[in-house]
Design a protein around this motif. Structure first.
Motif, short mmCIF file in Angstrom:
data_model
loop_
_atom_site.label_atom_id
_atom_site.label_comp_id
_atom_site.label_asym_id
_atom_site.label_seq_id
_atom_site.Cartn_x
_atom_site.Cartn_y
_atom_site.Cartn_z
N ASP A 277 -36.57 -31.19 -26.84
CA ASP A 277 -35.21 -31.65 -26.53
C ASP A 277 -35.32 -33.08 -26.01
OD1 ASP A 277 -34.03 -29.31 -27.32
OD2 ASP A 277 -34.41 -28.38 -25.37
N ALA A 278 -35.55 -34.01 -26.90
CA ALA A 278 -35.79 -35.39 -26.49
C ALA A 278 -34.53 -35.97 -25.87
CB ALA A 278 -36.20 -36.22 -27.69
N PRO A 279 -34.71 -36.73 -24.80
CA PRO A 279 -33.54 -37.33 -24.15
C PRO A 279 -33.10 -38.58 -24.89
CG PRO A 279 -35.53 -37.89 -22.94
CD PRO A 279 -35.95 -37.04 -24.08
N GLY A 280 -32.69 -38.41 -26.13
CA GLY A 280 -32.37 -39.56 -26.97
C GLY A 280 -30.90 -39.94 -26.94
N ALA B 236 -37.74 -44.13 -22.25
CA ALA B 236 -38.62 -43.40 -21.33
C ALA B 236 -39.46 -42.37 -22.09
CB ALA B 236 -37.79 -42.71 -20.26
N GLU B 237 -38.84 -41.71 -23.04
CA GLU B 237 -39.56 -40.73 -23.86
C GLU B 237 -40.66 -41.41 -24.67
OE1 GLU B 237 -39.52 -37.59 -24.07
OE2 GLU B 237 -40.04 -36.91 -26.08
N LEU B 238 -40.34 -42.55 -25.25
CA LEU B 238 -41.32 -43.27 -26.06
C LEU B 238 -42.46 -43.79 -25.18
CD1 LEU B 238 -38.86 -45.27 -28.35
CD2 LEU B 238 -40.18 -43.24 -28.95
N GLU B 239 -42.12 -44.26 -23.99
CA GLU B 239 -43.14 -44.75 -23.06
C GLU B 239 -44.12 -43.63 -22.70
OE1 GLU B 239 -43.84 -47.63 -21.87
OE2 GLU B 239 -42.06 -48.91 -21.87
N ARG C 191 -34.79 -37.67 -32.45
CA ARG C 191 -35.69 -36.77 -31.71
C ARG C 191 -37.13 -37.24 -31.91
NH1 ARG C 191 -32.85 -31.27 -32.18
NH2 ARG C 191 -31.06 -31.72 -30.87
N VAL C 192 -37.93 -37.04 -30.90
CA VAL C 192 -39.34 -37.42 -30.96
C VAL C 192 -40.18 -36.16 -31.12
CG1 VAL C 192 -41.26 -38.58 -29.79
CG2 VAL C 192 -38.91 -39.42 -29.49
N CYS D 234 -50.16 -40.48 -31.79
CA CYS D 234 -49.09 -40.66 -32.77
C CYS D 234 -47.96 -39.67 -32.51
CB CYS D 234 -49.58 -40.55 -34.20
SG CYS D 234 -49.85 -38.90 -34.78
N ALA D 235 -46.81 -39.99 -33.01
CA ALA D 235 -45.65 -39.12 -32.93
C ALA D 235 -44.72 -39.50 -34.07
CB ALA D 235 -44.95 -39.28 -31.59
N VAL D 236 -43.83 -38.58 -34.41
CA VAL D 236 -42.84 -38.87 -35.45
C VAL D 236 -41.47 -38.96 -34.79
CG1 VAL D 236 -41.81 -38.13 -37.63
CG2 VAL D 236 -44.20 -37.58 -37.15
#
Lengths: 429, 170
Positions: free
Chosen positions: B6-9, B17-20, B98-99, B131-133
């Motif tokens: 549940d990405a905080p996008g 913040a999620e990407l960091e 979403r991440v 890595c991530a998508v």
């Protein structure tokens, strides 16, 4: 007792299709390769377009053999318009096809076909034990992509090859870089051939086959020609392609089917080796002589080894193709000599013979007819899958083993149904 | 279907913040996937093209050759994370971002038009890279249609968030 066994997401073949094997006990009632992907009607879409616009639409059929489609279209359109392309144009087109061959064959052999032979579910699973081989394949694919980009302008759907010539020819520097890199990669391709020659090729699908391929220009091994060689010794003008393909519609598939003399036939690298293998030179010729045998004439799985040898040949020929292109001045773009006419372009896509036929009327496309390699192979795929199912079941093989055997046959043809998911369905009734 | 966090996008700050948290301290690369001729399917490529103007050595797209780019990054002697950006059916409103982290990337090879993301992720992982998508929910993938408004907004939001993450590492 009836039961149904499904395997979802049969990956590593192109497109939205499925296999249905209907069994009555151990008797195989039928095997069908069902193409679920809807017709895209692209031949109708281009009617009324100018040849130049057609050329921008048609290669969108496929993102892997995009240059084969472009080349086939160019050959058909130029014949129809009475254009003879300059020699440098022809040589540069050969160069781009060599790149596409390296790109596509490296992808198919290593990442799509090889996991089955080595007992892995995917190339991902192979990484721990065969990491160097996977990376070698990716290096080859990257290089093939680079050649495609330099010649066509982009990695996918490049629009630099145009009617009568090229928008821009590769520079001397670019050609030198390709020449050097190709030479560097030849040992990698030799190792690939050795690896594929060392594999065990199951005999379940073996039966006499008929092979078709173009007769390479100037009677050399190659990926374009004006006539079609048949392994029965006949040669037919590509303008008579309909007599060779005899397309028909079947109820279980959106893809048309082809029969020659009422029998299935095979196109692809194996067919090219059967029909033109004696024309190979260099280390590819040595490898061909060492490994070619009668089983290639009956077993579609050898298409994998044929692709590996062909990739080596392509790499060995890239340096001389670069030299030849670099030695010539850029010619003017050849212009149409007529606005009404017809012509058929035949080229060898990595997965087999591809036809593009055009009839042009007053400068606009009146008729377009495209016959892809996979459409020609589908009947033979079904035939060899049926043999595989029959023999494996007769030997008491388990359902997972039978499914793998069927998938290996389908994958060996490097089919390109185009995008998305797949389904193998084993029905017992 | 990938299992999704549940990405905080919902906001750019939350997304950043999620990407960091995925990127750690190392270099960040972006690799945009998709097909521009099919409207929202090209969202990943649009993000990569926008970032390429700011970070030409660290932003790549399908047009640069996916496998070759991944291979090159995997052989670099640096701490790095690759963000693949692609359109994906998340069963969410159009434009949702979403991440999907490495451990959630399915190993099945669904596509053969290029090498599967799972294989590229595995190669990066073996080379010690992260890595991530980043998935963007499309509204339409109709051939030759325009990119939809919600996906355009998502592309803008993601580009801004990624550029901040990349900027502090440049």
């Amino acid at each position: 007792m009836s039961r149904e066994l499904n395997v979802e997401a049969l990956a590593r073949v192109e497109g939205d299709g499925g296999i249905t094997v209907t069994l009555d006990g151990k008797k195989v009632k039928s095997v069908t390769l069902d193409v679920h992907e809807g017709p895209r009607l692209i031949e109708q879409l281009v009617r009324g377009m100018t040849p130049a616009d057609d050329l921008n639409v048609i290669p969108r059929i496929c993102a892997i053999c995009t240059l084969s489609h472009r080349y086939a279209a160019l050959r058909g359109l130029e014949k129809a318009l009475g254009i003879t392309p300059p020699e440098k144009t022809q040589l540069t087109r050969e160069l781009m096809m060599l790149g596409e061959n390296v790109e596509s064959n490296s992808l198919h052999t290593f990442l799509l076909a090889l996991p089955d032979f080595l007992g892995y579910p995917s190339a991902v699973a192979m990484l721990n034990d065969y990491g160097d081989d996977v990376k070698r394949a990716l290096r080859l694919k990257k290089f093939g992509n680079h050649v495609m980009e330099v010649t066509s302008g982009r990695i996918v759907h490049g629009e630099n090859p145009i009617i009568g010539g090229f928008g821009k020819y590769p520079s001397r520097k670019q050609l030198d870089e390709i020449r050097v890199k190709a030479q560097e990669l030849v040992p990698d391709a030799v190792r690939d051939v050795e690896l594929f020659a060392s594999l065990e090729y199951p005999a379940y699908s073996e039966a006499p086959m008929v092979f078709m391929s173009v007769n390479g220009l100037k009677k050399k091994y190659g990926f374009a020609g004006d006539s079609i060689l048949i392994s029965n010794g006949k040669e037919v003008s590509c303008e008579d392609y309909k007599k060779l393909t005899n397309e028909r519609v079947v109820s279980h598939s959106f893809a048309k089917r082809s029969l020659y003399a009422d029998k299935p036939f095979t196109v692809g690298a194996n067919a090219r080796m059967v029909n033109m293998g004696k024309r190979l030179d260099g280390q590819a010729a040595d490898m061909f002589k060492e490994h070619f045998n009668d089983r290639w004439l009956t077993n579609p799985l050898y298409n994998n080894l044929a692709q590996a040898i062909e990739m080596l040949w392509s790499l060995e020929h890239l340096p001389e193709a670069c030299e030849a292109v670099a030695a010539m001045d850029d010619p003017k773009i050849a212009q149409p000599t007529r606005l009404t006419g017809s012509g058929t372009g035949a080229v060898e896509a990595p997965r087999g013979t591809l036809y593009h036929h055009y009839e042009i009327k007053d400068g606009l496309i009146d008729v377009a007819d495209i016959i892809t390699p996979t459409a020609q192979n589908l009947d033979d795929i079904e035939r060899h899958m049926k043999l595989t199912a029959e023999k494996m079941l007769a030997e008491g093989k388990s359902d997972p083993e039978v499914r793998l055997g069927l998938e290996m046959v389908a994958r060996a043809y490097d089919p390109c149904i185009s995008c998305a998911t797949h389904l193998v369905r084993l029905k017992r009734v | 279907m990938h299992k999704l966090r549940d990405a905080p996008g919902e906001t750019e700050a939350g997304l950043r913040a999620e990407l960091e948290s995925v990127a750690g301290q190392g270099r960040v690369y972006v690799l945009g996937l998709g097909y521009l001729d099919k409207a929202d399917d090209g969202a990943g490529v649009l993000v990569a093209h926008a970032l390429k103007k700011l970070f030409p050595s660290y932003s790549y797209s399908e047009h640069d050759g996916v496998e070759g780019t991944v291979l090159d990054i995997s052989e670099k002697k640096e701490d790095a994370t690759v963000f693949f950006v692609d359109a994906a059916d998340l069963h969410a409103p159009p434009g949702t971002i979403r991440v999907v982290r490495r451990e959630e990337i399915d190993d099945r090879e669904i596509t053969t038009h290029r090498v599967a993301v799972a294989l590229m992720a595995a190669i990066l992982e073996r080379a010690g890279k992260g890595c991530a998508v980043i998935c963007i929910q499309p509204e339409t993938i109709e051939f030759r249609a325009q990119t939809s408004v919600p996906v355009k907004e998502a592309v803008g939001k993601l580009t801004a968030a990624l550029s901040q993450v990349m900027k502090v590492r440049d």
